[in-house]
Design an enzyme around this catalytic site. Sequence first.
Site, mmCIF file in Angstrom:
data_model
loop_
_atom_site.group_PDB
_atom_site.id
_atom_site.type_symbol
_atom_site.label_atom_id
_atom_site.label_comp_id
_atom_site.label_asym_id
_atom_site.label_seq_id
_atom_site.Cartn_x
_atom_site.Cartn_y
_atom_site.Cartn_z
ATOM 1 N N GLU A 420 0.835 -1.211 0.000
ATOM 2 C CA GLU A 420 0.000 0.000 0.000
ATOM 3 C C GLU A 420 0.864 1.254 0.000
ATOM 4 O OE1 GLU A 420 -2.905 -0.195 3.118
ATOM 5 O OE2 GLU A 420 -3.864 -1.980 2.288
ATOM 6 N N GLU A 499 -3.922 -8.948 -0.164
ATOM 7 C CA GLU A 499 -4.489 -8.751 1.185
ATOM 8 C C GLU A 499 -6.002 -8.763 1.064
ATOM 9 O OE1 GLU A 499 -2.118 -6.100 3.603
ATOM 10 O OE2 GLU A 499 -3.938 -5.235 4.455
#
Length: 770
Positions: A420, A499
């Site tokens: 991220e 994820e």
Amino acid sequence: MKKIYLFISLLLATASLYAQQSRIITPFDDSWLFYKGDATGAEQTAFNDKAWRKLSVPHDWSIEGPYDQANPTSRGGGYLPAGIGWYRKQFTLGKTYASKNVTVEFDGVMANSDVWVNGHHLGKRPYGYISFIYDLTPYISYDKPNVIAVKADNSLQTASRYYTGAGIYRHVRLVAYNTVHFAPWSVYVKSPVATVAKATVQIQAQVVNSTKVAGEYKVTTTVLDAAGKTVSTAGSAKTVAAGQTVDFSFDAQVANPKLWNLDEPYLYTAVTRIAKGSEIIDEVKTPVGIREAKFEAATGFWLNGQNIKIKGVCLHHDGGAVGAAVPLSVWEQRFKLLKQAGVNGIRTAHNPVAPEFLDLCDRMGFVVMDETFDTWTASKPGAAKGYNLYFTEWWERDTRDMVMRDRNHPSIVLYSVGNEIHDSLKDSVGFKKYRDQQNLIHKLDPGRPVTMALFRPNVSGVYANGFADMMDVVGQNYRENELIAAHEAHPNWKVIGTENTHVLSMWLALRDKPYMAGQFLWTGIDYLGEAAWPETTNNQGLFTRTGEWKQQGLQRQSWWSEKPVVHMVRKSDNDGAGNWVADWTPVDFGTYDNAKVQVYSNCDEVELFLNGKSQGIKPKPADDSPRDWDLTFEKGSLKAVGRNKGKEVAVEEFKSAGAPAKILLTATQDKLTHNFDDASIVKVSIVDAEGNVCANADNMVKFSISGSGILQAVDNGDIISHEQYQGTEHKAFQGKCIAIVKAGAGSGTATLKVSVAGLPEASIALQITK
């Protein structure tokens, strides 16, 4: 023939003896002195450290606590302490070392470490997760004691979004070798051809000649099977000039190899040696898993010609009550639970892990996504003073060290260079940051693909601006429908969920789309940090930090396990309120009358019984959703029976517990050795007279240990508990808690005694061997 084999065995044993003399690996964990706080001049040999605490490493001083909302680590670090810690160790080297190069290897120091030997500064490493090596040779003595000093400083906060630990929290060793030797981490073994008929094992190595004389050197590799039998030998000879480093490369052929896979993770050993004439000069042993792993755009992940869904979890590096200094036995027990849940993959979120962690993945049969960083140059909330401050200067060296250290592990099938990432990925600068990392990994470990966990790709525009086109495998966190749409718009992309949460729709995205290679759930085990006070632990795991099954773990097993599964949960409070719990013992029997029950099962049909009366049979839903019952609560027995083709294949039964009557103790192992990585997790259960766990019991549990054992830590898994882990008492949570026991001095029997007020004392004996 037997005489020939005997001769070869003796020859190999003799060669190994010489090799052991040529390279000496000495554990360096014991007999350190520790001081919490800054200590001016502590790097100097003559510094007075007599008042410092004696201990062995791995050691995480942050987990010692106490918890405090005012601690600068804040929510990311779980409100545990941060600061400066110093370590010093005196050591003496005998004459055996006098003619050798002597290095020290640290598997990880948290964080911003500085290391000195005899007052000479060896270097600094900001990244607390990285392994590093320093050459001690120019600064050490062989006829008098030496002093090594380490300063670990994580006082600059907030530095992380999750718990890091503090100090020398991984293993340390001395490695001594001859002036002609293999460069660190340079022996690289892989199997570019791997079939059941034959395999090509490719060996690469770098030989360093730090003498002043050129020489002819031969590098050979002997491949041994699991029983130690030679199955192949190959080698190459070259001249290595004085002061030069030369690359060697050659192939060994293995006929009818046993392939490394998830069910039978077979490991060979490659023994690679440098020889000059008949003299063995250096030796490195490398575990080898022969396998073929690849990603395909249309069909996802393949291992040895078998199309497999990666059913993975993300794991942070803490071990709960032991913090960041995790005995391997703790990870082994956790891995066993994950295997039971159907997990076959692990993402090292979001940093390099200890090398023995990857060794365990190799031995137990998990595929791994090996990750480097949580941040590049842009900071993240809760981690403004983290690795982002060091990325520009250190990313290349840290990435190189991780990949070179890890690339021999057959479990690793994918690298990730970020999670991220908040840096802009919309321009040439962002493109270059990714491309430079991917290119470096390709250079160091050709053939293994690279990804990163993309963050809101439709917002950042990476699916449309050409960024994703650079990626070997496109990885995205959450928002599965975006990834599905992106693949269908770009069918040549290889894709994976890096994820994912526990909801049904995310599982169906993996189950029903052939091109989805896998997913990594957030997360496998509850982890310290990333929680808002009074919580100290992020509770999104399949299991608690003490290893208890959670609702999402039970459901996941029904989706991912190959074995028949049936599990029941109910809402803890009346009429569908509260949390999902796996018991039939409400807090208040008087006010609990409407029980909402769910059953998770992969069986064709499930029949539910309340006190022996059938509550109906329900078939398996096509979308794998749970089977629901709305029951009027009755104290007694609730039982679910799973059947396939009419045959009973799985049963689970709960009984309403009465008053606490006794203590039950179970241990993960009853024998311990004097090894940091050896630990037994003793589970304490408060039960009624019939042995049913009293799910609402929160009694104070007291511990004492006698004999040769050490009470390392106690815990109950409660995410809002602020009790210290290193003590002799802890409250039960949902009727349970644990003690982690390790071997102390000597050998014999260690007896752990456990007491709860008003109940008979319980004890368990563990055998300690040297």
